[in-house]
Design an enzyme around this catalytic site. Structure first.
Site, PDB file in Angstrom:
ATOM      1  N   ASP A  28      20.692  77.862 115.863  1.00  0.00           N
ATOM      2  CA  ASP A  28      21.184  76.485 115.826  1.00  0.00           C
ATOM      3  C   ASP A  28      20.241  75.565 115.065  1.00  0.00           C
ATOM      4  O   ASP A  28      20.689  74.631 114.404  1.00  0.00           O
ATOM      5  CB  ASP A  28      21.409  75.961 117.250  1.00  0.00           C
ATOM      6  CG  ASP A  28      22.752  76.422 117.789  1.00  0.00           C
ATOM      7  OD1 ASP A  28      23.742  76.320 117.054  1.00  0.00           O
ATOM      8  OD2 ASP A  28      22.794  76.917 118.928  1.00  0.00           O
ATOM      9  N   HIS A  42      28.330  84.265 116.767  1.00  0.00           N
ATOM     10  CA  HIS A  42      28.103  85.075 117.967  1.00  0.00           C
ATOM     11  C   HIS A  42      28.742  86.459 117.869  1.00  0.00           C
ATOM     12  O   HIS A  42      28.271  87.394 118.492  1.00  0.00           O
ATOM     13  CB  HIS A  42      28.522  84.311 119.215  1.00  0.00           C
ATOM     14  CG  HIS A  42      27.538  83.222 119.530  1.00  0.00           C
ATOM     15  ND1 HIS A  42      27.670  81.947 119.046  1.00  0.00           N
ATOM     16  CD2 HIS A  42      26.366  83.260 120.217  1.00  0.00           C
ATOM     17  CE1 HIS A  42      26.629  81.231 119.441  1.00  0.00           C
ATOM     18  NE2 HIS A  42      25.819  81.990 120.147  1.00  0.00           N
TER      19      HIS A  42
HETATM   20  C1  PEP Z   1      19.898  79.986 118.915  1.00  0.00           C
HETATM   21  O1  PEP Z   1      20.627  79.024 118.666  1.00  0.00           O
HETATM   22  O2  PEP Z   1      19.002  80.386 118.149  1.00  0.00           O
HETATM   23  C2  PEP Z   1      20.086  80.748 120.167  1.00  0.00           C
HETATM   24  C3  PEP Z   1      19.256  81.683 120.516  1.00  0.00           C
HETATM   25  O3  PEP Z   1      21.188  80.479 120.917  1.00  0.00           O
HETATM   26  P1  PEP Z   1      22.681  80.915 120.517  1.00  0.00           P
HETATM   27  O4  PEP Z   1      22.593  81.886 119.380  1.00  0.00           O
HETATM   28  O5  PEP Z   1      23.305  81.531 121.723  1.00  0.00           O
HETATM   29  O6  PEP Z   1      23.308  79.624 120.149  1.00  0.00           O
HETATM   30 MG    MG Z   2      21.814  78.106 120.230  1.00  0.00          MG
END
Ligand code: PEP
Ligand code: MG
Length: 601
Positions: A457, A190
Site C-alpha cells: 500500500d 491480493h
Molecule cells: C501491505 O500493504 O504491504 C500489506 C502487507 O498489507 P496488504 O497487502 O494486505 O494490504
Molecule cells: Mg496493506
C-alpha cells in the site's frame, strides 16, 4: 503463440487450460414473433426479476443488524427492479417492439440511467450505480450465466480468467490448479499474493487471454518471466520442463537449510517471519523455516462465508493460531476489508475509488460493533500463550491511532469488568502504509509499540499507482527512490523512539530487495511462506557491512531502474545460482505493456 504479461508468482506450469467464463455478459439480440412467443418472453423476464429479488433477499438475510446502511443498498436495488422505468418499460419493449428480454432490459436500463443522471437530485443521481448493479444481476440470470464456480473443476488445469477475486483465490483447489493466467491485476494485488503463498505459478495482465485461449489448449506458464505459451511445440515443452526441474531442485536444495537461523556472515540476526491469510498455511510456515507470524491477514477468514462470524468463532481461530505458533510471536492485524477484499455478507459499495474509500481501519471505525467484536476476540485469545501482538492497518495519522486505541481500551475495560482474562502487556503496533503516516512516524512511534511497513500500500499511495490495475503495473516500482526514502525514514523514526520496525509488504519476500532492507536496519521481514527459504539463504550469504554500504549507495541513485540494475549485479555476485535460476527481475520495469491499449471490462 506467445503472450506476455507480468510474472506474479514464480515457477513453471504446464497443462491444459480451463477458461473461466465470467465477467462479460453475453447479450443475445433477437426479436420475438407471435403472441405466444411474446408472452413467453415476458414470463422469462418476470421470472428473472423474481430470481434477482430472491437473490438479494438471501444476501440481506446474511447481513447482521449493525450493517443497516448496507441492507439499505440492497433494498434500493430491490426497489429498482420493480421501478416503472425498468420493469414496466422492459415489458413494453418486449410487447410493442418485439425485443427479446435482454435487449429490452438493456434499452430500459440505458433510458433509466439517462433519466436518473439528468435529475437535479444528488441522491437520485448517486443511485445510478445501483441501477447498474441490479440490471447486471437480471442480465446475468437472463443469459443463464451463473458465476462459474471453481469447485466444479475435476482435473488438473491452468486457470485462465479475466479476473480472480481474492476470495476466489482462497477457494482454489490447490491440487487441481497448476497455474493461473489473468487479464487484470498487479504484482501486489491480493490474488497475486495468494498465488505466491500457495506456490502456484501465475502470470497476470495478459491482454485478451480469455479470448485467445480456449479451454483444452495446452499452456506453458512461466511465472518468473511473465510469458504464456499457447499450444507449445515439443521442443518448447522440453525446454520448459527442464526449467521446471531446475527451479524445483534449486528450491528443494535451499529449503533443506531453511530451519537455520537468518544470520549474516558477520553475525547480524534478522527476524524472518511469515504472512498468512488462513490457519492452514501454518504447516508451510513451519516447513519453510518461518520463525513467527509477522502478519495475519484476518479479513480472509471473514470473506468466504455467508455471514459475519461471531466472536466465539473468531476467538477460536486466533487462539488456535496462537497455540500453534507458541512461544513464537503472532501478529494479528485487525480487519483490512474493503477495496478488492470483499465478502458476500458485506455488499460491494459503489465507490469510484475504492482504494481511497471506506476500507480497512476506516471501515472498522464506521462499524464499531464489528471492530469491537474482533478486538474482544483478539484480546481473549491473547490470554493463554501471551504471544499475540495486535496491529492496526492503514493508519493515516495520530488521531486515527488514538481513536482505534480508545476502542481497544474500552473493550479491555469491558473484559476486565466481566472477569475475562487477556494479556495486559499485548503490544499494539501500527502499519505504515501511507505517506502521511511516514511524515508523522516520529509521533506515531511515541504511541505505538512497533511499526510494520506495508510496502504494497505504501507504494500504491506514494506513487499513486493502483496496486491491482494492470494498466499501470509497470509503474509500480518498489525501488522508486521516494519509496526507499520513506522506508528509511520510517525505520529511523521508529528506532529513534526505541521501537522495532518490521516490513511485511511483498518487498520483504523478494530476494533482490532484501540487501537494501537489511542495510536500512529493518528488524524483521515478514513474507509469504514460499519465499522464506530464498530470503533466509540470501541473508546467510550476505555481510551486513556490505548491505549498509549498498543502502547508502542506492539512496544516491535517482531512478528505480538504476537501483534495480545495481541490485541485480549485487545478487549475481552474492548468489549466482539464485540469479541463474530465477533470472533478472525484469518484470518490474520496462515498457508500458501493450495491455494499455485495451480497456478494462
Ligand atoms: C501491505 O500493504 O504491504 C500489506 C502487507 O498489507 P496488504 O497487502 O494486505 O494490504
Ligand atoms: Mg496493506
Amino acid at each position: 503463440m506467445i503472450m506476455n504479461g507480468i510474472g506474479s508468482s514464480p515457477g513453471i506450469a504446464i497443462g491444459k487450460a480451463f477458461v473461466v467464463e465470467r465477467g462479460r455478459i453475453q447479450i443475445a439480440q433477437y426479436n420475438v414473433f407471435g403472441e405466444e412467443a411474446v408472452a413467453a418472453e415476458c414470463a422469462r423476464f418476470q421470472d428473472a426479476i423474481l430470481r434477482a429479488e430472491s437473490e438479494l433477499e438471501a444476501i440481506k438475510k446474511t447481513i447482521r443488524s449493525e450493517f443497516r446502511d448496507l441492507v439499505h443498498i440492497l433494498e434500493v436495488q430491490q426497489m429498482i427492479l420493480r421501478d416503472r422505468s425498468i420493469y414496466d418499460e422492459s415489458l413494453d419493449y418486449i410487447r410493442k417492439e418485439r425485443l427479446n428480454a435482454q435487449l429490452a432490459l438493456q434499452k430500459s436500463l440505458t433510458k433509466a440511467r439517462e433519466l436518473f443522471g439528468a435529475l437535479n437530485d444528488e441522491y437520485v443521481r448517486s443511485r445510478i450505480a445501483d441501477v447498474d448493479a441490479a440490471g447486471e444481476r437480471v442480465m446475468r440470470i437472463l443469459a443463464g450465466q451463473e458465476y462459474s464456480s471453481l469447485d466444479t473443476i475435476r482435473e488438473r488445469v491452468v486457470l485462465v480468467a479475466h479476473e480472480l477475486s481474492p476470495s476466489d483465490a482462497i477457494q482454489l483447489q490447490i491440487e487441481r490448479t497448476l497455474g493461473i493466467v489473468t487479464e487484470v491485476g498487479g504484482r501486489t494485488s491480493h490474488t497475486s499474493i495468494i498465488a505466491r503463498s500457495l506456490n502456484i505459478p501465475a502470470v497476470i495482465a495478459v491482454e485478451n487471454a480469455t479470448r485467445l485461449i480456449s479451454s483444452g489448449d495446452i499452456l506453458v506458464v512461466d511465472g518468473t518471466t511473465g510469458r504464456v505459451t499457447i499450444n507449445p511445440s515439443e521442443k518448447e515443452i522440453a525446454f520448459y520442463a527442464e526449467r521446471q526441474i531446475q527451479i524445483e531442485s534449486y528450491v528443494k536444495e535451499i529449503s533443506r537449510q531453511a530451519h537455520l537461523p537468518a544470520r549474516t556472515r558477520d553475525g547480524y540476526s534478522v527476524a524472518v517471519e511469515a504472512n498468512v491469510e488462513l490457519l492452514e498455511e501454518i504447516v508451510a510456515v513451519r516447513d519453510n523455516g518461518g520463525e513467527a507470524i509477522g502478519l495475519y491477514r484476518t479479513e480472509f477468514f471473514f470473506m468466504n462465508r455467508a455471514d459475519m462470524p461471531d466472536e466465539e468463532t473468531i476467538f477460536r481461530d486466533y487462539r488456535d493460531l496462537s497455540e500453534l505458533m507458541a512461544p513464537s510471536c503472532v501478529t494479528i492485524r485487525t480487519l483490512d476489508l474493503g477495496a478488492e477484499k470483499l465478502s458476500s455478507w458485506y455488499p460491494r459499495l459503489e465507490e469510484v475509488n475504492p482504494a481511497l474509500g471506506l476500507r480497512s481501519i476506516r471501515l472498522c471505525m464506521h462499524y464499531p460493533e464489528l471492530f469491537k467484536t474482533q478486538l474482544r476476540a483478539i484480546l481473549r485469545a491473547s490470554a493463554a500463550a501471551r504471544n499475540i501482538r495486535l496491529m492496526f492497518p492503514l493508519v493515516s495519522g495520530i488521531g486515527e491511532l488514538r481513536q482505534a486505541k480508545q476502542m481497544l481500551y474500552e473493550v479491555r475495560d469491558e473484559l476486565a469488568s466481566e472477569g475475562i482474562p487477556f494479556d495486559e502487556a499485548m503490544p499494539v503496533g501500527v502499519m505504515i502504509e501511507m505517506p502521511s503516516a511516514v511524515a508523522v512516524a516520529d509521533m506515531l512511534a511515541r504511541e505505538a509499540d512497533f511499526f510494520s511497513i506495508g510496502t504494497n500500500d505504501l507504494i500504491q499511495y506514494s506513487i499513486g499507482i493502483d496496486r491491482s490495475n494492470e494498466h499501470v503495473a509497470y509503474l509500480f516500482e518498489p525501488l522508486h527512490p521516494a519509496v526507499l526514502r520513506f522506508i528509511k525514514q520510517t525505520v529511523d523514526a521508529g528506532h529513534k523512539a526505541g521501537i522495532p520496525v518490521g516490513l511485511c509488504g511483498e518487498m520483504a519476500g523478494e530476494p533482490l530487495h532484501v540487501p537494501i532492507l537489511l542495510g536500512f536496519q529493518v528488524d524483521s521481514l515478514s513474507m509469504n511462506p514460499q519465499s522464506l527459504p530464498r530470503v533466509k539463504n540470501l541473508i546467510r550469504q550476505s555481510f551486513m557491512k556490505d548491505c549498509r554500504k549498498l543502502a547508502r549507495k542506492v539512496l544516491r541513485l535517482s531512478t528505480a531502474q538504476e537501483v534495480n540494475r545495481f541490485l541485480e549485479k549485487t545478487i549475481k555476485k552474492i548468489l549466482p545460482e539464485e540469479f541463474r535460476v530465477f533470472g533478472p527481475n525484469s518484470s518490474y520495469y520496462g515498457e508500458a505493456p501493450k495491455v494499455l491499449r485495451s480497456s478494462r471490462k
